[in-house]
Design an enzyme around this catalytic site. Structure first.
Site, PDB file in Angstrom:
ATOM      1  N   TRP A 121      36.812  46.109  33.484  1.00 45.55           N
ATOM      2  CA  TRP A 121      35.687  45.488  32.807  1.00 45.55           C
ATOM      3  C   TRP A 121      35.605  44.021  33.187  1.00 45.55           C
ATOM      4  O   TRP A 121      36.621  43.395  33.472  1.00 45.55           O
ATOM      5  CB  TRP A 121      35.829  45.612  31.309  1.00 45.55           C
ATOM      6  CG  TRP A 121      35.814  47.015  30.794  1.00 45.55           C
ATOM      7  CD1 TRP A 121      35.075  48.083  31.235  1.00 45.55           C
ATOM      8  CD2 TRP A 121      36.597  47.508  29.707  1.00 45.55           C
ATOM      9  NE1 TRP A 121      35.318  49.208  30.490  1.00 45.55           N
ATOM     10  CE2 TRP A 121      36.256  48.879  29.547  1.00 45.55           C
ATOM     11  CE3 TRP A 121      37.540  46.943  28.853  1.00 45.55           C
ATOM     12  CZ2 TRP A 121      36.835  49.675  28.558  1.00 45.55           C
ATOM     13  CZ3 TRP A 121      38.113  47.716  27.881  1.00 45.55           C
ATOM     14  CH2 TRP A 121      37.754  49.068  27.738  1.00 45.55           C
ATOM     15  N   VAL A 124      37.904  41.448  31.341  1.00 43.04           N
ATOM     16  CA  VAL A 124      39.360  41.559  31.454  1.00 43.04           C
ATOM     17  C   VAL A 124      39.775  41.653  32.923  1.00 43.04           C
ATOM     18  O   VAL A 124      40.370  40.735  33.488  1.00 43.04           O
ATOM     19  CB  VAL A 124      39.901  42.783  30.672  1.00 43.04           C
ATOM     20  CG1 VAL A 124      41.424  42.854  30.792  1.00 43.04           C
ATOM     21  CG2 VAL A 124      39.489  42.720  29.209  1.00 43.04           C
ATOM     22  N   CYS A 125      39.435  42.766  33.553  1.00 37.90           N
ATOM     23  CA  CYS A 125      39.960  43.067  34.882  1.00 37.90           C
ATOM     24  C   CYS A 125      39.303  42.269  35.997  1.00 37.90           C
ATOM     25  O   CYS A 125      39.786  42.285  37.131  1.00 37.90           O
ATOM     26  CB  CYS A 125      39.847  44.557  35.154  1.00 37.90           C
ATOM     27  SG  CYS A 125      40.833  45.545  33.998  1.00 37.90           S
ATOM     28  N   LEU A 126      38.196  41.557  35.687  1.00 32.24           N
ATOM     29  CA  LEU A 126      37.623  40.624  36.652  1.00 32.24           C
ATOM     30  C   LEU A 126      38.016  39.189  36.332  1.00 32.24           C
ATOM     31  O   LEU A 126      38.406  38.439  37.227  1.00 32.24           O
ATOM     32  CB  LEU A 126      36.091  40.749  36.705  1.00 32.24           C
ATOM     33  CG  LEU A 126      35.568  41.513  37.932  1.00 32.24           C
ATOM     34  CD1 LEU A 126      36.068  42.927  37.942  1.00 32.24           C
ATOM     35  CD2 LEU A 126      34.065  41.456  37.986  1.00 32.24           C
ATOM     36  N   PRO A 129      41.986  38.251  37.401  1.00 28.14           N
ATOM     37  CA  PRO A 129      42.277  37.957  38.810  1.00 28.14           C
ATOM     38  C   PRO A 129      41.398  36.856  39.385  1.00 28.14           C
ATOM     39  O   PRO A 129      41.841  36.113  40.263  1.00 28.14           O
ATOM     40  CB  PRO A 129      42.032  39.293  39.518  1.00 28.14           C
ATOM     41  CG  PRO A 129      41.115  40.045  38.631  1.00 28.14           C
ATOM     42  CD  PRO A 129      41.482  39.630  37.247  1.00 28.14           C
TER      43      PRO A 129
END
Length: 220
Positions: A121, A124-126, A129
């Site tokens: 998502w 979070v996951c973008l 990083p």
């Protein structure tokens, strides 16, 4: 001030090219798609596949990663493995892909400093990083329409957070056309037009119409 003596017809070093970028696809998986509420999930899948085909057309290095594929999130989007059948999919436990050594080493191995980032998502996951890579000197381009969050607010606030940190929001068609950048570049022109016709909606229909009425040489 503009130094007119230095003005030349050359591209900005900020532009994405097939030689300075790497694409990182993060967690395009069933369980993650189930939670997306920021946009139409079919549209996000379409944008993701269009982006992947852009990478293949221009030989841009690609890193594919999943989180908890076997225990929770399921396999990577099958359309991605169809585009990249030989690419290893790096599975990890960390929500932040940049805390996984295999992912970071794969990005480093390309020698590219510009990361074209997409995934689920956004919040979070973008974000994690993106901020981590920016903190280590990378340039990050976030493909907003090939990504999604659990709500429109979560997605937009995440894009704003990354932008404030120095990331550049883009769309998949923008990336495709920036890589092409010249309609006279015949070695990729035909492939780009096929990608546009298949994945770019009304723009693709316009290309189909132009090529039918004007001729196959119709550009753009």
């Amino acid at each position: 001030m503009v130094d007119f003596a230095q003005v030349k017809p050359v591209p900005s070093p900020d532009l994405l090219t097939p030689h300075n970028a790497v694409m990182l696809f993060v967690d395009h998986q069933p369980q993650m798609f189930f939670g997306v509420g920021s946009g139409d999930r079919a549209a996000i899948i379409n944008s993701t596949v269009g982006l992947a085909k852009a990478a293949r057309a221009f030989d841009v290095p690609v890193v594919l990663t999943t989180v908890a594929a076997e225990s929770f999130s399921g396999p990577i989007l099958p359309q991605l493995t169809e585009v990249f059948p030989l690419n290893e999919v790096l599975d990890r436990s960390t929500m932040n892909a940049w805390e996984d050594a295999s992912v970071v080493e794969a990005v480093k191995a390309t020698g590219r400093k510009k990361i074209i980032l997409s995934g689920l998502w956004t919040e979070v996951c973008l974000v994690l990083p993106a901020l981590s890579a920016l903190g280590q000197g990378y340039e990050v381009y976030v493909v907003a329409d090939a990504s999604g969050g659990v709500s429109s607010e979560a997605h937009e606030h995440a894009i704003q957070r990354m932008t404030a940190a120095g990331a550049v929001p883009v769309t998949w068609v923008q990336v495709l056309l920036e890589l092409q950048r010249d309609w006279a570049r015949q070695e990729t022109y035909g492939t780009v037009m096929e990608i546009v016709k298949e994945h770019a909606g009304a723009y693709g229909l316009g290309v189909l119409y132009a090529q039918t009425v004007i001729g196959a040489h119709a550009a753009g």
